[in-house]
Write an enzyme that holds these catalytic residues in place. Structure first.
Site, PDB file in Angstrom:
ATOM      1  NE  ARG A 171      39.383 -49.760 -68.698  1.00  0.00           N
ATOM      2  CZ  ARG A 171      39.680 -50.635 -69.668  1.00  0.00           C
ATOM      3  NH1 ARG A 171      40.258 -51.793 -69.372  1.00  0.00           N
ATOM      4  NH2 ARG A 171      39.420 -50.336 -70.919  1.00  0.00           N
ATOM      5  CE1 TYR A 190      76.126 -24.213 -56.712  1.00  0.00           C
ATOM      6  CE2 TYR A 190      76.791 -22.135 -55.720  1.00  0.00           C
ATOM      7  CZ  TYR A 190      76.039 -22.845 -56.650  1.00  0.00           C
ATOM      8  OH  TYR A 190      75.216 -22.167 -57.521  1.00  0.00           O
ATOM      9  CB  ALA A 238      88.048 -30.854 -49.663  1.00  0.00           C
ATOM     10  CG  ASN A 268      76.072 -18.351 -56.838  1.00  0.00           C
ATOM     11  OD1 ASN A 268      75.937 -18.803 -55.694  1.00  0.00           O
ATOM     12  ND2 ASN A 268      75.326 -18.745 -57.852  1.00  0.00           N
ATOM     13  NE  ARG A 325      93.512 -20.007 -42.701  1.00  0.00           N
ATOM     14  CZ  ARG A 325      94.828 -20.283 -42.578  1.00  0.00           C
ATOM     15  NH1 ARG A 325      95.532 -19.817 -41.559  1.00  0.00           N
ATOM     16  NH2 ARG A 325      95.429 -21.007 -43.486  1.00  0.00           N
TER      17      ARG A 325
END
Ligand code: UD1
Ligand code: CA
Length: 462
Positions: free
Chosen positions: A15, A371, A385, A391, A445
């Protein structure tokens, strides 16, 4: 005196409608059978026998993989011919050499049985007395009824399917749990027949035999239906789970933990709390969790295998697994800490930040959207932020080292292996794949160009 405990766990549990053997279904994150084994193992030096049949390999495997399982003797019951037949399968391993040896019969699907109850029961058992755990209940349907004589002495157990109408009206039922003088058990089991409605060898039939042989049957009457409740379906499993969780919540409340709603808390493992801990609704604890003093856990949080320091706050909707969190740290809302995360004191991890195998030094902050994987991060570091540590190069994992007081500007990509020495400053939007020396500004950049007179694309005319 030696004590053999026989735990019956051979049934399929039709059951439950599951591929999994019934006794592996969980209460509080642990297989039902594991609860029974733990309750029995806490008795005085017992030998533990488990009778298995349906899903025998899966059950053995489950417990072999668990390092904290006490020594178990497995007895195979290939066909489930009844509870008496089941106990018989364990007989070869039972010590019948002394008249005062006892065999205690338990059930793998009666998970909430307490050691204290078993101890009390065992006091009623000896060379010429079977101790029988019975229950007084307003809902005896489906269970074996206890037949007593005019003097109130237990004489027999009658299964419901074999019971007369008068017998069915009896409200004292057989829990199934009993302690039997081992030296006489083989003899009684050997005489069992299966001439009954279910065609089974009933363990319960030994009660009448014992009485006929001048052996006493001493009942211990319980009123704790939940403790003796067997699980046959998912509804009973769910109701025992709630009962178990409510008990755990009550234990915490008794020690001074504030639970905003004790009915909305799940503990699937071991939880230790300091003083003035506050836990909001819908929090789930798994594995081994230790909370220090003044820890606050906000709602909808899952915490597994973690140590959380004094005055730390875990904010709404966070998911913590295998992490060590320092005093005064703040995590979340909506943070995800994965195994190998170590946050030193006063670290701040904000919303939508994921960490894995990452150490953050005292007072460091990653307040939004980041992350951080395979990273060693110093003290007083500010992770902007949108910072992502790359990694993984598709084949190997690499480490990132970040010194004290480094400032990582928003939306930076740190391509490991890479080291940012103390006090380095990373311009926002940088892709960093080369080590940055102490106190340097790194700008990784393209330079911005402004193009005057730029025309936006237009849709071609139809
Ligand atoms: C049994 C008792 C009943 C008692 C009830 C309490 C008998 C005959 N009846 O009934 O008096 O009120 O428990 O719950 O003992 N099992 C095996 N091998 C078998 C048969 C059963 O290992 O051949 C195990 C099952 O997996 C289960 C337990 O024994 O865990 C009880 O068996 P079940 O058939 O459910 O007995 P009940 O009919 O509930
Ligand atoms: Ca049953």
């Amino acid at each position: 005196m030696t004590l053999d405990v026989v735990i019956l766990a051979a049934g399929k549990g039709t059951r439950m409608y599951s591929q999994k053997p019934k006794v592996l279904h969980e209460i509080g994150g642990q297989a039902m059978l594991a609860h029974v084994i733990a309750a029995a193992a806490a008795l005085d030096n017992p030998a533990l026998h488990v009778v298995i049949g349906y899903g025998a390999d899966a059950i053995k495997q489950h417990f072999t993989a668990q390092s904290d399982t006490p020594a178990l003797h497995w007895a195979l019951q290939e066909q489930q011919l009844g509870t008496g037949h089941a106990v018989q399968q364990a007989l070869p391993g039972i010590d019948t050499s002394q008249t005062d040896n006892l065999t205690l019969v338990l059930y793998g699907d009666v998970p909430l049985i307490k050691t204290a109850t078993l101890k009390e029961l065992l006091q009623n058992a000896h060379a010429s007395s079977i101790a029988l755990l019975t229950l007084e209940t307003p809902t005896p349907a489906g269970l074996g009824r206890i037949i007593r004589d005019a003097d109130g002495k237990v004489r027999a157990i009658v299964e419901e399917k074999d019971a007369s109408e008068d017998e069915r009206a009896i409200t004292e039922i057989n829990s199934g749990i009993m302690a039997i003088p081992s030296a006489r058990l083989a003899h009684w089991l050997g005489r069992l027949g299966n001439n009954n409605k279910q065609g089974e060898y009933y363990l319960t039939d030994i009660i009448a035999m014992a009485c006929a042989d001048g052996c006493e049957v001493t009942p211990l009457v319980s009123t704790d239906a939940m403790e003796l409740q067997g699980v046959n379906d998912k509804s009973q499993l769910a109701s025992l789970e709630r009962h178990y969780q409510m008990n755990r919540a009550q234990e915490l409340l008794k020690t001074g933990v504030t639970l905003r709603d004790p009915a909305r808390l799940d503990i699937r493992g071991e939880l230790t709390c300091g003083v003035d801990v506050v836990i909001d609704a819908n929090v789930i604890f798994e594995g081994k969790v230790v909370l220090g003093n003044d820890v606050q856990i906000e709602a909808n949080t899952v915490i597994r295998n973690a140590v959380i320091g004094n005055k730390a706050k875990i904010l709404f909707g966070s998911n913590i697994d295998g992490a060590e969190i320092g005093a005064g740290a703040s995590v979340g809302p909506y943070a995800r800490l994965r195994p190998g995360t170590v946050l030193k004191d006063d670290v701040k991890i904000g919303n939508f930040v994921e960490t894995k195998n990452a150490v953050l030094g005292k007072g460091s902050k990653a307040s939004h959207l980041a992350y951080l994987g395979d990273a060693q991060i110093g003290e007083g570091v500010n992770i902007g932020a949108g910072t992502i540590i790359c990694n993984y190069d598709g084949v190997n994992k690499h480490k990132t080292f970040i010194g004290n007081n480094v400032f990582v500007g928003s939306n930076s990509v740190l391509i490991a292996p890479v080291t940012l020495a103390e006090n380095a400053f990373i311009a926002a939007g940088s892709a960093i794949n080369t080590d940055v020396p102490e106190s340097n500004l790194a700008v990784g950049r393209g330079k911005q160009r402004n193009i005057a007179g730029w025309k936006r694309p237009v849709k071609p005319a139809k």
